[in-house]
Every structure is written in structure tokens, then in C-alpha cells.
Motif scaffolding. Sequence first.
Motif, PDB file in Angstrom:
ATOM      1  N   TRP A 233       0.839  -1.347   0.150  1.00 16.00           N
ATOM      2  CA  TRP A 233      -0.094  -0.058  -0.040  1.00 16.00           C
ATOM      3  C   TRP A 233       0.733   1.381  -0.040  1.00 16.00           C
ATOM      4  O   TRP A 233       0.723   2.269  -0.670  1.00 16.00           O
ATOM      5  N   ARG A 234       1.894   1.382   0.646  1.00 18.41           N
ATOM      6  CA  ARG A 234       2.639   2.506   0.848  1.00 18.41           C
ATOM      7  C   ARG A 234       3.398   2.596  -0.525  1.00 18.41           C
ATOM      8  O   ARG A 234       3.555   3.794  -0.911  1.00 18.41           O
TER       9      ARG A 234
ATOM     10  N   ARG B  68       0.788   4.159  -3.360  1.00 14.72           N
ATOM     11  CA  ARG B  68       0.876   5.508  -3.109  1.00 14.72           C
ATOM     12  C   ARG B  68       1.919   6.430  -3.537  1.00 14.72           C
ATOM     13  O   ARG B  68       1.526   7.771  -3.687  1.00 14.72           O
ATOM     14  N   ALA B  69       2.920   5.760  -3.426  1.00 10.80           N
ATOM     15  CA  ALA B  69       4.395   6.699  -3.852  1.00 10.80           C
ATOM     16  C   ALA B  69       4.467   6.357  -5.159  1.00 10.80           C
ATOM     17  O   ALA B  69       5.470   7.352  -5.856  1.00 10.80           O
TER      18      ALA B  69
END
Length: 309
Positions: A67-68, A71-72
Amino acid sequence: MTTAPALAAPRLAPRRAWLTDLPVLLAAVVWGGSYLAAKGISTPATVTAVLILRFAVALPVLAVAGWRGLRALSAAQWRGAGLLGLVLGVILLLETYGVVHTSATNAGLIISLTMVLTPLAEAALTRTRPSGGFLAAAALSLAGVVLLTQGSGFTAPSTGDLLVLLAACARTVHVLLMARMAAVRGADALPLTAAQFGGALALFVLLAALPGSGASPWSAAAAFGAREWAGLLFLALLCTLFAFFVQMWAVRRTSPSRVSLLLGTEPLWAALAGILVGGEHLGARGLLGAVLVLAGTTWGRRAASAPGH
């Protein structure tokens, strides 16, 4: 298959190397078994539905884990991953439709031609001449495929064999795009793979919505018995999630070439699964073809990675 980024790794002691090699070898085994599993739960009318169900199980896990990183991702990386996902979707459609119409053994061996097609395509793009050893290995592999697909006499290859051959060509395109698209080269493997899976799933859903596309995922799932659900979970959890995470984990602990060599045993396991578990028969000509394919692709992999190639 999605390849994790090549990272430098320290030289491992023999015991630690064995502990790293074993999960990678298991990933190759389950990938080899994926052709028989896909053949066991798919029909011409349910290919798209089965692929949707497979990715619907695997994608949420990847999305949560990455997920992180998702998002990046930049807009350019999302576009690149989306394109790669569409190509991946085409590969899986061709592979699955192909294995429905041919043997799992043939499918696993023919798809291994990616190992020689990719360096040939790369050489054509860079206008460099492959080594004589690599060209001989490629010729050996192609001769093996001809024999493999002519088990009952020299006739036109089956529709399934041709579809799997097209899948091998599409895999080559996918590898080259991964290597040459500047937008995705700097992305982490986990979010990039999750985004690709999302693109492939979107393609499957779009095709399933078209008239005459076959059974819906819901009707296919409702018709599944215990054997079909076991096959689907094998494809989603082991062939997709387990194999990907093992590959990403191992490449950080040993050399990428060692991981690649172990994963290159996939066609051997595909042949063994088809013959020993699936009860498939090659015949003398087909058996010789299988040996030539395995020998040629192994030789080609080593020749392509040799210094100065």
C-alpha cells in the motif's frame, strides 16, 4: 512471472545458500504445476472467469502489502504499470486458453522458449549478434518444440500449442518492456507487481462483460467443487503470492543469476507434473522433443549470461 529487481547480495555460506535455494526451488515447482492446475479447473467457457477469481484472491493481499509503495508511485509509473498489466493479462489469457487445448506438459515446455526468445529479441533491438553457442541453443530448443508438438506424426501444431507459443512471445515483450521502460525501472517490485495485477484484472473484467464471453465468475465459482477450489487456491496463493514473495525475498539474499537458474527449472517440473500427476503421454518423439527443449533452454540461459555475450 514477474521478476524482482536484480540486487547485489553477499556470498552465502553453503548451509545458508541451501536454505535460500530451497524456497526458490519450491517456487519453480509450483510454477511448473500451474499448467496442470489451470487445465484442471478451466474450460473454454470459463477461462476469463477463472482468471478473475484467481486475481480477486491474490490482488487484495498484494495491495495491502504494497500500500505505501502504491501511494508513492508517480503518474508515469502508474501508466507504465498499467501497460505492463495489460500485457500480463494477454499472456495469461493465451497461456490459459492454450493449456485448455493442449497438454500441460506441452504448455510448460513451449512457454520456456521465452528464455531464448528474449535474448534474441534484445539482440535485434540493440543490433548485436548473439554468440554462436546461444544461436545453437536456440535452434536446439526450436527443434525440440517441433518434435514435442508432433507426437502423433508431422501435422500442423494444435491450436493450444500455437496459443502457448504466442504467450511465450508475449512474455518476451513483457520482459523487454520491464527492462526498457524508464518509468518503471525505478519502482519497487511489490507495488509495481500489484499495479500490474490490477491492470490485468481490469482487462479480464472488461472481457467478461462482453457478450458471448463465457461463464461469469459467479456462475463458475458456484459450479466449483472441492477439487476446483483447491486448484484455484493453489494458483492464487502458491503460484501467485508465494512464488512472487519468495522470488523478491531470495534475490536480496543471493545472486540474481542463482535465483534465475533455479526458477529456470520450471519447465522440468511442468513436464513431470503433466506426466506423473496428469497421466499425460509424450511418446518417443515427444519425449525427445522435451529433452531437447530442456537442454536448449538451459544451454541458452547459460550462454546468454556468459561474460562478453
